[in-house]
Design an enzyme around this catalytic site. Structure first.
Site, PDB file in Angstrom:
ATOM      1  N   SER A 210     -12.415  -4.885  10.084  1.00 48.78           N
ATOM      2  CA  SER A 210     -11.515  -4.395   8.933  1.00 48.78           C
ATOM      3  C   SER A 210     -12.522  -4.229   7.773  1.00 48.78           C
ATOM      4  O   SER A 210     -13.752  -4.553   7.898  1.00 48.78           O
ATOM      5  CB  SER A 210     -10.862  -5.538   8.138  1.00 48.78           C
ATOM      6  OG  SER A 210     -10.588  -5.241   6.952  1.00 48.78           O
TER       7      SER A 210
ATOM      8  N   CYS B 124       0.766  -1.294  -0.080  1.00 47.80           N
ATOM      9  CA  CYS B 124      -0.010  -0.136   0.002  1.00 47.80           C
ATOM     10  C   CYS B 124       0.913   1.303  -0.189  1.00 47.80           C
ATOM     11  O   CYS B 124       0.358   2.382  -0.576  1.00 47.80           O
ATOM     12  CB  CYS B 124      -0.883   0.081   1.240  1.00 47.80           C
ATOM     13  SG  CYS B 124      -1.026  -1.264   2.318  1.00 47.80           S
TER      14      CYS B 124
HETATM   15 FE1  FES Z   1      -3.139  -1.103   3.368  1.00 48.70          FE
HETATM   16 FE2  FES Z   1      -5.145  -2.641   2.915  1.00 48.70          FE
HETATM   17  S1  FES Z   1      -4.732  -0.567   2.098  1.00 48.70           S
HETATM   18  S2  FES Z   1      -3.611  -2.919   4.307  1.00 48.70           S
END
Ligand code: FES
Length: 566
Positions: free
Chosen positions: A481, A58
Site C-alpha cells: 500500500s 474515497c
Molecule cells: Fe481509497 Fe485510500 S484512497 S482506500
C-alpha cells in the site's frame, strides 16, 4: 497539438451529430428523448465518468462532484452526460480476499470508460475519480481513446483525531498491531477505529491516491491544484465548475491526451512521485499508463529518474505531514515551481489548461523555506536520491521495487521466514514467531498467484504496530500500500505462481537486500536452486470463472505494469 481546426470543426470532431443524422436517426431521437434541444445537437458532447458510490469515503462524494462538473460543462456551451463506472476501495479490501479485485478494477475501469466513450462517440471525456485504482484506470482510458480529456481528483480526506493525536487510515491498521503486541487498551483501540476517518476524501497521507493525483497534475492531465484541494474544500467545487471551460479550450485546440502525455511528461510525473515520497504503486501504474499512451517506459527509466531526484517531502507514511497540509504551503504547483526553477522538471510540456507547465506555474506562490517544514530545500534533502529503487538479482531476475527512504537504512541482511500468502504472516505475528533479523518472504501474492497482486498493508502495519518495523524486512511478489513504511521490497518478478525464484526460498535461507547496489540476493547455490525447482509444482489457481479467471489469463507481469491487453 494534432491539427489546427476551427472551433466548430473541433466541436464536431468525431462527426457524431452529422453521422448520426445520416446513418442513425434513432440516436438523435434518443438524444431528444433524454431532453436535449435542437440547439444542443450542434454542441460537443462530453462524457463525465464518475466512480462514485456510497460504500466508502474515497468515492462517496464523487457523484455529487460530477453534478458540479456537468453544470460547468453546460455553462461552457457543451453537453455533459454523466455515466458511472466501478471503483474498489483498497482501504476496505486490504487484508481480505476482496483485495484480489483491487488491481483488476483498474483495468476494468479503463475498459468500461473506453467502452462508453467509444460506443457513445463522445467528443471529450472528464473523469471524476478518487481512489488508488480509479485514477490510473481513468488515465489508461484517456490514453487509449485519445480524445480531449481532463481528470478531476475527488480530493484528499481531512485528518481524524483521538486524544489529541492526528489519525488516518494507517492509524487503524497500526492499532491492530498494537493490539497483537498488547500495547493498546480495548477502549483506545475502539477510539482510534471510530475516529480515524472523519468523512469524505481519499486516504490522507502521500499514499497511492494522493501520489497518483499529485503526479497526474504534473503529467498535465488535471487542472493546477486538483491534487491539493481536500474533498471538502471550496476550491474542489470551483475546480469542478472550471473544467467545462478548460474542455472547450482543449476541443478548440484539438489538444489530445497523447499530445500531453509525452515522454517528458511521464518524467515530470515520476519526478513528483519521488520528490513527494510517493507510493511504489505509482511505478506499476505509470508503466501501464505509458504503455496505453504508446510511450516506452521501463523499470530502468524509473531507476534513472530516482537516481537524479532527491526525496524532499516530509509526508506520511514515512514523514510527519498530511496532504491537507500541502495546500497551505502553496499546493503541488508551488512544489512543481521550485523543481522547475531548479531544472528538475520540464516546463515546456503541455497541460489540460491549454498552456505549458511553465505558463501554469507563473502564478504559483514560491515555497517559503523559513515558514514551512514540509518540503525540504534541495540543499538539504531528506535523501539525496529517490526512495524508489529497482532491485535485480537471483531473487528478482526481472526486477522488483523497493521503497527506501533512508530512515530504515539502505541494506538489510537476514534469515528468511517464508509466508505462503499474507494470512500466514498474520498467524506468525499473533503467535510471536516473527523475530528481529528475519526477512519475511510473502509469496503467491503476484498478479496471477494473488490473484490480483494484493497489497500487504495489513501485515506491514501489523509489523509496525508490533514494534518490529526497524528489525525485520519484508519482500513479496505482491504489492505494498502507499501507506506502507519500513524496509520493504515488492513487485518481485517473475512471481512465485510463474515459478520465479521467490517460490524456491526456504525458512532459514540467507537473503541480502542492498538498495545501494540495487541487488536482491538469495544466498543459495544455483545447484541447490535447480534441485528445489525440480520438485516445485505450481499451485492450482482457485478461480475457474469470472473476472479473476479472465485476469489471470491476461495479466502481464508487474515489471510490465500488469496490463491486460498486451
Ligand atoms: Fe481509497 Fe485510500 S484512497 S482506500
Amino acid at each position: 497539438m494534432s491539427t489546427t481546426t476551427t472551433p466548430q470543426q473541433a466541436l464536431n470532431r468525431y462527426s457524431r451529430t452529422l453521422t448520426q443524422e445520416v446513418t442513425n436517426p434513432a440516436a438523435q431521437a434518443m438524444l431528444y428523448g433524454i431532453g436535449l434541444t435542437e440547439a444542443d445537437m450542434d454542441k460537443a458532447q462530453v462524457g463525465i465518468a464518475s466512480t462514485g458510490y456510497e460504500g466508502n469515503t474515497c468515492n462517496m462524494h464523487l457523484n455529487g462532484l460530477s453534478v458540479h462538473v456537468k453544470k460547468g460543462v453546460q455553462e461552457a456551451g457543451l453537453v455533459g452526460l454523466i455515466f458511472n463506472t466501478i471503483g474498489v476501495s483498497d482501504g476496505m479490501t486490504n487484508g481480505n480476499d476482496g483485495m484480489s479485485y483491487s488491481l483488476p478494477s483498474r483495468d476494468l475501469i479503463a475498459d468500461s470508460i473506453e467502452t462508453v466513450v467509444g460506443a457513445q462517440w463522445y467528443d471529450g471525456l472528464i473523469t471524476v475519480v478518487g481512489c488508488d485504482k480509479n485514477m490510473p484506470g481513468a488515465l489508461m482510458a484517456m490514453a487509449r481513446l485519445n480524445r480531449p480529456s481532463i481528470m478531476v481528483y475527488g480530493g484528499t480526506i481531512r485528518t481524524g483525531s483521538y486524544k489529541g493525536q492526528k489519525l488516518d487510515i494507517i492509524s487503524a491498521f497500526e492499532a491492530l498491531g498494537k493490539k497483537f503486541a498488547g500495547t493498546i487498551s480495548d477502549e483506545d483501540y475502539k477510539g482510534v477505529i471510530q475516529n480515524a476517518i472523519p468523512g469524505q476524501g481519499a486516504c490522507g497521507g502521500m499514499y497511492t491516491a494522493n501520489t497518483m493525483a499529485s503526479s497526474i497534475e504534473a503529467l498535465g492531465m488535471s487542472l493546477p491544484n486538483s491534487s491539493s484541494y481536500p474533498a471538502t474544500h471550496e476550491g474542489k467545487q470551483a475546480e469542478c465548475r472550471a473544467v467545462g471551460k478548460a474542455m472547450v479550450k482543449l476541443l478548440e485546440m484539438n489538444l489530445l491526451p497523447r499530445d500531453i502525455m509525452t515522454r517528458q511528461a511521464f518524467e515530470n510525473a515520476l519526478t513528483i512521485v519521488i520528490v513527494l515520497g510517493g507510493s511504489t504503486n505509482a511505478v506499476l501504474h505509470y508503466l501501464a499508463i505509458a504503455r496505453n499512451a504508446g510511450i516506452p517506459l521501463t523499470l530502468d527509466d524509473v531507476q534513472a529518474i530516482s537516481d537524479r531526484t532527491p526525496l524532499l517531502a516530509d509526508l506520511k507514511p514515512s514523514g510527519k505531514y498530511y496532504m491537507e497540509d500541502v495546500l497551505a504551503i502553496g499546493g503541488v504547483p508551488s512544489v512543481m515551481k521550485y523543481l522547475w526553477q531548479n531544472g528538475l522538471i520540464h516546463g515546456e510540456c503541455m497541460t489540460v489548461t491549454g498552456k505549458t507547465i511553465a505558463e501554469n506555474l507563473a502564478e504559483a506562490p514560491d515555497l517559503d523555506f523559513d515558514a514551512q517544514k514540509i518540503i525540504f530545500p534541495l540543499s538539504t534533502p531528506i535523501k539525496s536520491t529517490g526512495h524508489l529503487q529497482i532491485l535485480y538479482g537471483n531473487l528478482a531476475p526481472s526486477g522488483s521495487v523497493a521503497k527506501v527512504t533512508g530512515k530504515e537504512g539502505e541494506r538489510f541482511e537476514g534469515i528468511a521466514k517464508v509466508c505462503e500468502k499474507e494470512e500466514s504472516l498474520m498467524e506468525f505475528l499473533a503467535n510471536g514467531e516473527v523475530q528481529p533479523g528475519q526477512v519475511l518472504v510473502i509469496r503467491y501474492e503476484g498478479p496471477k498467484g494473488g490473484p490480483g497482486m494484493p497489497e500487504m498493508l495489513k501485515p506491514t502495519s501489523a509489523v509496525m504496530g508490533a514494534g518490529l518495523g526497524n528489525s525485520v524486512a519484508m519482500i513479496t511478489d505482491g504489492r505494498f500500500s502507499g501507506g506502507t513504511h519500513g524496509f520493504v521490497v515488492g513487485h518481485i518478478t517473475p512471481e512465485a505462481q510463474d515459478g520465479g525464484p521467490i517460490a524456491l526460498v526456504r525458512d532459514g535461507d540467507r537473503i541480502t537486500i542492498d538498495a545501494v547496489n540495487n541487488v536482491l540476493q538469495l544466498h543459495v547455490s544455483d545447484e541447490e536452486l535447480s534441485a528445489r525447482r525440480a520438485n516445485w509444482v505450481a499451485p492450482e489457481l482457485p478461480f475457474k470463472q469470472g473476472i479473476l479467471r479472465k485476469y489471470v489469463k491476461n495479466v502481464s507481469s508487474a515489471s510490465e505494469g500488469c496490463v491486460t491487453d498486451l
